[in-house]
Write an enzyme that holds these catalytic residues in place. Structure first.
Site, PDB file in Angstrom:
ATOM      1  N   CYS A 138       0.847  -1.198   0.000  1.00  8.67           N
ATOM      2  CA  CYS A 138       0.000   0.000   0.000  1.00  8.67           C
ATOM      3  C   CYS A 138       0.886   1.254   0.000  1.00  8.67           C
ATOM      4  CB  CYS A 138      -0.987  -0.029   1.162  1.00  8.67           C
ATOM      5  SG  CYS A 138      -2.306   1.207   0.997  1.00  8.67           S
ATOM      6  N   HIS A 171      -3.728  -4.633  -0.481  1.00 10.71           N
ATOM      7  CA  HIS A 171      -3.334  -5.281   0.771  1.00 10.71           C
ATOM      8  C   HIS A 171      -3.417  -6.800   0.601  1.00 10.71           C
ATOM      9  CE1 HIS A 171      -3.108  -1.853   3.588  1.00 10.71           C
ATOM     10  NE2 HIS A 171      -3.963  -1.292   2.746  1.00 10.71           N
ATOM     11  N   GLU A 211      -2.440  -9.055   2.596  1.00  9.57           N
ATOM     12  CA  GLU A 211      -2.770  -9.678   3.880  1.00  9.57           C
ATOM     13  C   GLU A 211      -4.269  -9.654   4.168  1.00  9.57           C
ATOM     14  OE1 GLU A 211      -2.532  -5.330   4.965  1.00  9.57           O
ATOM     15  OE2 GLU A 211      -1.590  -6.673   3.503  1.00  9.57           O
TER      16      GLU A 211
END
Length: 196
Positions: free
Chosen positions: A77, A178, A180
């Site tokens: 990001c 993102h 994750e």
């Protein structure tokens, strides 16, 4: 293998940690330059403003090291945006300058800002970062600023305009989304980076 997440004080440190641990790896969150220098893989996350994260890196004596390290680094990001040359966000600042492009605010072109939610990512070359990930897979985004598509772009996405969704330049890699928070495909991308 030694894996570190640079402690930039952002909110997604622990979600990145959990994603890496689910893949079976040990990882630490640190701002110790010694530990970071010893790492095999480095994650550079960022949430908030570029100037705030740059100040944190400066205060921890990490900025000059990051500009010249040869270790593999994945910026996530804002961490990807830090690879650019200059940010127009807030208190404008010089970045890591690994890619000669400035960071600009997304224009409000028939879309809401910030760009929040799932969006398709189209990789433009078969890069190992996207190994075993279908093209046009959806990843989770949360950002208001972007990098233009450039010669180091390996994937793009569109929110009002087309923008750079992933980059690779030497040992520096970055994703605007993102991983994750992007389910199986995001974890596969993290796994691919760890297996470089």
């Amino acid at each position: 293998m030694s894996i570190v997440i640079i402690n930039t004080g952002c909110s997604n440190l622990y979600s990145i940690t959990r994603a890496i641990q689910r893949l079976g790896y040990q990882v630490s969150i640190t701002d110790s330059i010694y530990d970071i220098k010893m790492a095999n893989k480095i994650f550079l996350p960022g949430v908030g403003t570029a100037s705030a994260v740059i100040d944190i890196l400066k205060n921890k004596n990490l900025l000059s090291f990051l500009k010249c390290t040869t270790q593999p680094i994945l910026g996530i990001c804002l961490g990807m945006q830090l690879l650019g040359s200059y940010s127009n966000e807030g208190n404008k600042c010089i970045l890591l300058n690994r890619i000669d492009h400035s960071i600009k605010k997304l224009p409000n072109v028939d879309c809401s800002i910030p760009h929040i939610g799932w969006n398709t990512v189209n990789y433009t070359i078969n890069h190992f970062l996207f190994k075993d990930i279908d093209n046009n897979t959806r990843f989770y985004f949360l950002h208001s600023y972007y990098m233009n598509v450039n010669k180091y772009t390996i994937a793009v996405s569109t929110h009002g305009i087309q923008f750079c969704a992933a980059v690779a330049v030497k040992n520096f890699f970055g994703v605007q989304f993102h991983p994750e928070k992007s389910g199986y495909s995001g974890e596969q991308l993290i796994k691919n980076f760890l297996e470089i």
